[in-house]
Every structure is written in structure tokens, then in C-alpha cells.
Design an enzyme around this catalytic site. Structure first.
Site, PDB file in Angstrom:
ATOM      1  N   TYR A  33       4.127   2.145   1.457  1.00 25.50           N
ATOM      2  CA  TYR A  33       4.998   3.307   1.496  1.00 25.50           C
ATOM      3  C   TYR A  33       5.298   3.672   2.934  1.00 25.50           C
ATOM      4  CZ  TYR A  33       1.087   6.497   2.662  1.00 25.50           C
ATOM      5  OH  TYR A  33       0.030   7.127   3.272  1.00 25.50           O
ATOM      6  N   ARG A  52       7.471  -0.253  11.045  1.00 27.25           N
ATOM      7  CA  ARG A  52       6.153  -0.314  10.396  1.00 27.25           C
ATOM      8  C   ARG A  52       6.291  -0.724   8.929  1.00 27.25           C
ATOM      9  NH1 ARG A  52       2.546   4.861  10.605  1.00 27.25           N
ATOM     10  NH2 ARG A  52       4.139   5.562   9.158  1.00 27.25           N
ATOM     11  N   ARG A 100       0.035  -8.156 -16.068  1.00 24.25           N
ATOM     12  CA  ARG A 100      -1.095  -7.854 -15.188  1.00 24.25           C
ATOM     13  C   ARG A 100      -1.948  -9.089 -14.888  1.00 24.25           C
ATOM     14  NH1 ARG A 100      -6.256  -6.069 -14.554  1.00 24.25           N
ATOM     15  NH2 ARG A 100      -6.520  -4.371 -13.048  1.00 24.25           N
ATOM     16  N   HIS A 102      -4.356 -10.281 -11.126  1.00 21.04           N
ATOM     17  CA  HIS A 102      -4.596  -9.886  -9.732  1.00 21.04           C
ATOM     18  C   HIS A 102      -3.742 -10.694  -8.751  1.00 21.04           C
ATOM     19  CE1 HIS A 102      -7.856  -7.807 -11.634  1.00 21.04           C
ATOM     20  NE2 HIS A 102      -8.298  -7.316 -10.486  1.00 21.04           N
ATOM     21  N   LYS A 149       0.203   0.301   5.669  1.00 24.02           N
ATOM     22  CA  LYS A 149       0.396   1.607   5.006  1.00 24.02           C
ATOM     23  C   LYS A 149       0.554   1.372   3.500  1.00 24.02           C
ATOM     24  CE  LYS A 149       2.876   5.955   5.840  1.00 24.02           C
ATOM     25  NZ  LYS A 149       1.772   6.874   6.013  1.00 24.02           N
ATOM     26  N   GLU A 182      -9.666   8.436  12.308  1.00 28.52           N
ATOM     27  CA  GLU A 182      -8.395   9.174  12.144  1.00 28.52           C
ATOM     28  C   GLU A 182      -8.570  10.150  10.994  1.00 28.52           C
ATOM     29  OE1 GLU A 182      -5.118   6.714  10.717  1.00 28.52           O
ATOM     30  OE2 GLU A 182      -6.540   5.433   9.651  1.00 28.52           O
TER      31      GLU A 182
HETATM   32  N1  PLP Z   1      -3.157   8.048   9.555  1.00 24.77           N
HETATM   33  C1  PLP Z   1      -3.052   8.055   8.214  1.00 24.77           C
HETATM   34  C2  PLP Z   1      -4.204   7.585   7.398  1.00 24.77           C
HETATM   35  C3  PLP Z   1      -1.861   8.497   7.595  1.00 24.77           C
HETATM   36  O1  PLP Z   1      -1.748   8.474   6.256  1.00 24.77           O
HETATM   37  C4  PLP Z   1      -0.803   8.950   8.420  1.00 24.77           C
HETATM   38  C5  PLP Z   1       0.451   9.449   7.836  1.00 24.77           C
HETATM   39  O2  PLP Z   1       0.636   9.537   6.649  1.00 24.77           O
HETATM   40  C6  PLP Z   1      -0.954   8.938   9.795  1.00 24.77           C
HETATM   41  C7  PLP Z   1      -2.137   8.463  10.349  1.00 24.77           C
HETATM   42  C8  PLP Z   1       0.154   9.373  10.717  1.00 24.77           C
HETATM   43  O3  PLP Z   1       1.166   8.408  10.719  1.00 24.77           O
HETATM   44  P1  PLP Z   1       2.676   8.768  11.109  1.00 24.77           P
HETATM   45  O4  PLP Z   1       2.619   9.445  12.425  1.00 24.77           O
HETATM   46  O5  PLP Z   1       3.342   7.460  11.174  1.00 24.77           O
HETATM   47  O6  PLP Z   1       3.177   9.650  10.020  1.00 24.77           O
END
Ligand code: PLP
Length: 287
Positions: A33, A52, A100, A102, A149, A182
């Protein structure tokens, strides 16, 4: 929530927008996403999010569903149909719908694409930034590819719920060495005692935040010093300031970690200035 969603080539009323039960995103979290902040109906800080998204797809060998130009058109059309000026644009691309199993479907199937738009009350988020928010810490327990992501967000969901239950806005993951990686949906920063900006480096297992990346450029242009070096929760508490970054939060001051005030326990000047500069930059780079 916006009234119109985009689902696999169609603009549909939000309440009727559905995906197939064998969508691999739904069953296996086999999907990526991306989220853009919307400023005046435009996709803020656009390029980094597109890049990204393409990288996330590449890392998972999911086919890019349409050209960058076509995708931009559809994203903008989704925003336009919702008549939202300030908000968030969500894009999800799954490997597609298949019986389905994997392993990847063979032959490959068409990726499934979903877009939604939600509005943000910018005045309320500015008021929130002026007050600052609190965070709690939680042990890092995610997989080793947090740079992609993906919608596999269960540890992030549980961490965010822990924060919510504690009355905090965000949870910071802390690795086995005691360093903050983070946030559950943001990157983590401090302004240390020497006035240096500190944030975790991207060789660590974190998402390469687009806001983080652009803010690093802003910081360097401002002649401020940056140190991409990990910090502990105790260092955050001893810091002058702390803040988080992300498309949802932009630059948001953190005033306490696990109930302990950061610095003087109120938002500081550096985060406030960086928030303003980041928003200017994100708008300038909007499409
Ligand atoms: N870290 C995580 C785990 C996130 O889910 C997000 C944003 O959703 C970020 C950092 C920040 O990313 P961005 O600045 O690209 O939104």
C-alpha cells in the site's frame, strides 16, 4: 470517509466497494500500500511515494498494474470525485485473486487495485501539533522486511492499540539492543542535547519514510546537523525535543515517552519550524 472508492477499474460508492474473498491481500496480506497526504486536492510529496510503491511491488514481484501516468490520472480522479482538498489518499495493490495457495499463482493473475480518500481537518491537526502528543514503547516484534510497505501490519496494529489504551498517540518499537526503530505508523526523531537531529538509519529494519527522506533534505538545506544514529527511549527523554514523521502526521512533536516528559515536556521550536518547512516542501512537490 470519501464517498467514492476506486476498485479494479471502477469508481463505486464507498459502501458498495468490495473485493473478492480470494483476493490475496485479504487472505494472505500479499499486498502493498501507499499513502499520500493531500494538500489542496493534490498529492503531496508525490514522487517519493510513487518510487516507494514501485519498489515495494518490485521486492514482492507483483506486476506494476498501470503506468505511472495512468496511475496518477486515476489517483487524481479518485480525489476529484470525492471533492476532498485536505486529506489522505490510500492505494492498495494486491497480487490479485486466485485460489488459495501460499505460492504465487502460476500463471500470474492481474493485480487488484483499490483506492480510497479520507478528509483531514487541517486546523485540528495544527492544534494537535501545537499541543504535542505522547508515545509509549513496545518490543520490536516485526518481520525482517519492514522496508517493504506491505499490508501485513498486525504487530503495528497491536502496538498502536497499546498506545491507544495508554492514552498515547503512537507506539515506538524498541529493538533487542534497546534502540528505537520507528513508530507503528511513523518514523521517530529527536533533537539531541547538541541540537543535532537524530533518526534511525535506513540500513535498520524500518520503513524508508518518504516524509523522513524529504525532511532530511529540508534539514540539510537549513544548515542543521543530522546524525542518522539510533537512540534509546532514555535518550529521547533526555533530548531537547522529539517528534514523529509520516504522511498522516507530517511532523508531530512528541512531549512524553512512557509517561516521562521529553525536555521541558512541551513542543519545541525545531519541530514546529520543520513542520512548517516540510508542509511547504510537500505542497511544492505536489501533483
Ligand atoms: N514507518 C511506518 C511503520 C509507517 O507505517 C509509516 C507510514 O505509514 C512511516 C514510517 C512514515 O512513512 P511516510 O513518511 O512515507 O508516510
Amino acid at each position: 470517509m470519501g464517498r467514492i472508492a476506486y476498485v479494479n477499474g471502477r469508481y463505486v460508492p464507498h459502501g458498495e466497494a468490495v473485493v473478492h474473498i480470494e483476493d490475496r491481500g485479504y487472505q494472505l496480506a500479499d499486498a502493498i500500500y501507499e499513502v499520500w497526504a493531500l494538500f489542496d486536492g493534490k498529492l503531496g510529496d508525490a514522487e517519493g511515494h510513487f518510487a516507494r510503491m514501485e519498489r515495494s511491488l518490485g521486492e514482492l514481484s507483483i506486476e506494476v498494474p498501470m503506468s505511472r501516468a495512468a496511475l496518477t490520472l486515476v489517483l487524481r480522479e479518485t480525489v476529484r470525485r470525492n471533492r476532498i482538498r485536505d486529506g489522505l489518499l490510500y492505494l492498495q495493490i494486491s497480487r490479485g485473486v486466485a485460489r488459495r495457495d501460499h505460492a504465487f499463482p502460476n500463471p500470474p493473475v492481474r493485480p487488484a487495485v483499490v483506492m480510497t480518500v479520507s478528509s483531514v481537518d487541517r486546523a485540528a491537526s495544527e492544534a494537535r501539533a501545537a499541543k504535542g502528543v505522547t508515545v509509549v514503547t513496545t518490543p520490536e516484534n516485526r518481520w525482517g522486511r519492514c522496508d517493504i510497505k506491505t499490508v501485513g501490519l498486525l504487530p503495528n496494529v497491536l502496538a498502536k492499540q497499546k498506545a491507544r489504551a495508554a492514552g498515547a498517540a503512537e507506539a515506538w518499537f524498541v529493538d533487542e539492543l534497546g534502540f528505537v526503530t520507528e513508530g507503528a505508523s511513523s518514523n521517530a526523531w529527536i533533537v539531541d542535547g547538541e541540537g543535532r537531529l537524530r533518526t534511525r538509519d535506513t540500513n535498520a529494519n524500518i520503513l524508508r519514510g518518504v516524509t523522513r527522506h524529504t525532511l532530511l533534505e529540508v534539514i540539510r538545506n537549513e544548515g542543521l546537523e543530522v546524525d542518522e544514529r539510533p537512540f534509546t527511549p532514555a535518550e529521547a527523554v533526555a533530548a531537547r525535543e522529539a517528534f514523529i514523521t509520516g504522511a498522516g502526521t507530517l511532523v508531530l512533536p512528541v512531549i512524553a515517552v512512557d509517561g516521562k516528559p521529553v525536555g521541558e515536556g512541551k513542543p519545541g521550536p525545531v519541530a514546529a519550524r520543520l513542520r512548517r518547512l516540510y508542509i511547504e516542501q510537500a505542497k511544492a512537490a505536489a501533483v
